[in-house]
Write a protein that holds these residues in place. Structure first.
Motif, PDB file in Angstrom:
ATOM      1  N   ALA A 171      54.012  29.618  19.378  1.00 21.54           N
ATOM      2  CA  ALA A 171      52.998  29.393  20.404  1.00 21.54           C
ATOM      3  C   ALA A 171      51.631  29.912  19.949  1.00 21.54           C
ATOM      4  CB  ALA A 171      53.402  30.108  21.694  1.00 21.54           C
ATOM      5  N   VAL A 172      50.595  29.437  20.628  1.00 24.47           N
ATOM      6  CA  VAL A 172      49.249  29.988  20.431  1.00 24.47           C
ATOM      7  C   VAL A 172      49.179  31.333  21.142  1.00 24.47           C
ATOM      8  CG1 VAL A 172      46.791  29.679  20.930  1.00 24.47           C
ATOM      9  CG2 VAL A 172      48.195  27.712  20.282  1.00 24.47           C
ATOM     10  N   ILE A 173      48.660  32.346  20.448  1.00 23.53           N
ATOM     11  CA  ILE A 173      48.473  33.660  21.053  1.00 23.53           C
ATOM     12  C   ILE A 173      46.983  33.910  21.212  1.00 23.53           C
ATOM     13  CG2 ILE A 173      48.760  36.150  20.765  1.00 23.53           C
ATOM     14  CD1 ILE A 173      51.382  35.635  19.372  1.00 23.53           C
ATOM     15  N   GLN A 174      46.570  34.184  22.441  1.00 21.81           N
ATOM     16  CA  GLN A 174      45.156  34.416  22.763  1.00 21.81           C
ATOM     17  C   GLN A 174      44.945  35.885  23.141  1.00 21.81           C
ATOM     18  OE1 GLN A 174      42.026  32.324  23.094  1.00 21.81           O
ATOM     19  NE2 GLN A 174      41.601  34.514  22.889  1.00 21.81           N
ATOM     20  N   PRO A 175      44.413  36.704  22.220  1.00 21.72           N
ATOM     21  CA  PRO A 175      44.109  38.094  22.579  1.00 21.72           C
ATOM     22  C   PRO A 175      42.895  38.147  23.508  1.00 21.72           C
ATOM     23  CG  PRO A 175      44.337  37.814  20.197  1.00 21.72           C
ATOM     24  CD  PRO A 175      44.190  36.461  20.789  1.00 21.72           C
ATOM     25  N   LEU A 176      42.958  39.037  24.490  1.00 20.27           N
ATOM     26  CA  LEU A 176      41.886  39.167  25.475  1.00 20.27           C
ATOM     27  C   LEU A 176      41.662  40.651  25.752  1.00 20.27           C
ATOM     28  CD1 LEU A 176      41.480  37.093  28.720  1.00 20.27           C
ATOM     29  CD2 LEU A 176      41.380  39.582  28.812  1.00 20.27           C
ATOM     30  N   ALA A 177      40.405  41.068  25.725  1.00 16.59           N
ATOM     31  CA  ALA A 177      40.062  42.468  25.981  1.00 16.59           C
ATOM     32  C   ALA A 177      39.273  42.589  27.270  1.00 16.59           C
ATOM     33  CB  ALA A 177      39.255  43.036  24.814  1.00 16.59           C
ATOM     34  N   LEU A 178      39.578  43.627  28.048  1.00 20.70           N
ATOM     35  CA  LEU A 178      38.912  43.888  29.315  1.00 20.70           C
ATOM     36  C   LEU A 178      38.192  45.231  29.262  1.00 20.70           C
ATOM     37  CD1 LEU A 178      41.874  42.884  31.648  1.00 20.70           C
ATOM     38  CD2 LEU A 178      39.736  41.624  31.453  1.00 20.70           C
ATOM     39  N   ARG A 179      36.938  45.232  29.688  1.00 20.63           N
ATOM     40  CA  ARG A 179      36.175  46.482  29.768  1.00 20.63           C
ATOM     41  C   ARG A 179      35.438  46.507  31.102  1.00 20.63           C
ATOM     42  NH1 ARG A 179      32.371  46.144  25.642  1.00 20.63           N
ATOM     43  NH2 ARG A 179      33.721  47.191  24.145  1.00 20.63           N
ATOM     44  N   TYR A 180      35.707  47.522  31.904  1.00 26.27           N
ATOM     45  CA  TYR A 180      35.094  47.641  33.222  1.00 26.27           C
ATOM     46  C   TYR A 180      33.869  48.553  33.179  1.00 26.27           C
ATOM     47  CZ  TYR A 180      39.200  45.410  35.272  1.00 26.27           C
ATOM     48  OH  TYR A 180      40.194  44.510  35.596  1.00 26.27           O
ATOM     49  N   GLY A 181      32.879  48.211  34.003  1.00 27.57           N
ATOM     50  CA  GLY A 181      31.725  49.070  34.163  1.00 27.57           C
ATOM     51  C   GLY A 181      32.043  50.218  35.111  1.00 27.57           C
ATOM     52  N   ARG A 182      31.056  51.064  35.333  1.00 29.45           N
ATOM     53  CA  ARG A 182      31.234  52.223  36.202  1.00 29.45           C
ATOM     54  C   ARG A 182      30.535  52.012  37.535  1.00 29.45           C
ATOM     55  NH1 ARG A 182      33.039  57.013  33.770  1.00 29.45           N
ATOM     56  NH2 ARG A 182      33.528  56.737  31.534  1.00 29.45           N
ATOM     57  N   ALA A 183      30.903  52.829  38.493  1.00 31.48           N
ATOM     58  CA  ALA A 183      30.247  52.812  39.792  1.00 31.48           C
ATOM     59  C   ALA A 183      28.816  53.315  39.643  1.00 31.48           C
ATOM     60  CB  ALA A 183      31.026  53.690  40.771  1.00 31.48           C
TER      61      ALA A 183
END
Length: 275
Positions: A171-183
């Motif tokens: 299968a195709v593997i799609q890496p995804l990164a998440l970065r949240y900001g701060r309050a």
């Protein structure tokens, strides 16, 4: 003591959440009793975008998905991750088995076609057996290979066994990164870790004026290696995306309900009613 504006904002958004839960219950019932099979992914994506609109979560995206199918793998910071990814890349999620027993949320997750996994090698094989036909048929599956959440400042080991289905069908593997900001006051409010309770965390988010999350899509690749190598390669791609400045600029922040999200050149209209 909470600021009156924050309190009023939280109360109004809480009421919107109650309405959304009612809508979700109706959608789950419709999927269950429909005489014709209803694909849950579009309904889930619509609902998640509505939720992000209520919470004022602004999404900024860098990169484009390589394909509409395959295995999406991401670092895991919060329960918000599911809403963010589902709103951008509709698919079926892999969730821990405990989620099935959560009030209402468990029923919604089941109606959305989630794959539930228990600890243990036998359970993992059962999950692989369910994932393979979905991947062969051109479906998209989303999972968090760390197996737990973090504060978002590191990426833990990816469990190789979760890549078995992708390896078996190339299968195709799609890496995804998440970065949240701060309050606005500098607090790191997005992470949902350890013994955090869901309701207090939700109430904290409801009182914020907004929150931003960066979604970084790393280059995808075909699963032509054994599962251990795939896990290491996918983890490295996610960690690199978090550590480096994206080679292409982020798209303008999207506040669902007011703008159009553009992913891979295709306009995705925002949901109505999220204000």
């Amino acid at each position: 003591m909470r600021h009156p504006a924050a309190l009023a904002r939280g109360v109004w958004r809480a009421l919107c959440i109650v309405v959304l839960l009612g809508v979700a219950g109706f959608m789950a019932l419709a999927v269950a009793v429909s005489p014709r099979p209803l694909p849950p992914e579009p309904l889930t994506a619509w609902w998640m975008r509505q939720l992000l609109g209520v919470l004022r979560v602004r999404v900024r995206c860098s990169g484009s998905p390589a394909a509409p199918d395959g295995l999406v793998v991401a670092n895991h910071v919060s329960w918000l991750d599911i809403a963010v990814i589902a709103g951008l890349l509709p698919g079926r999620f892999v969730a821990k088995s405990e989620v099935r027993d959560w009030p209402l949320i468990g029923a919604l997750a089941a109606a959305a076609g989630s794959y539930f996994i228990r600890r243990g090698s036998n359970a993992t094989q059962a999950l692989t057996d369910r994932m393979e036909p979905r991947l062969r048929a051109g479906g998209r599956i989303v999972l968090f290979p760390e197996g737990t959440t973090t504060a978002g400042d590191s990426v833990r080991r990816f469990h190789p066994r979760l890549f078995a289905a992708a390896a078996n069908v190339s299968a195709v593997i799609q890496p995804l990164a998440l970065r949240y900001g701060r309050a606005p006051d500098g607090r790191n409010v997005a992470p949902f870790v350890g013994d955090d309770a869901f309701l207090p965390h939700l109430l904290q988010l409801l009182g914020l004026p907004g929150l931003e999350v960066q979604v970084m899509l790393a280059p995808a690749f075909i699963a032509k290696e054994e599962r251990g190598a795939l896990a290491r390669r996918a983890r490295a791609a996610v960690a690199d995306a978090l550590a480096e400045t994206p080679s292409e600029p982020f798209a303008p922040a999207v506040a669902y309900g007011r703008e159009v999200v553009t992913i891979a050149g295709q306009g995705m209209p925002p949901p109505r009613g999220a204000r």
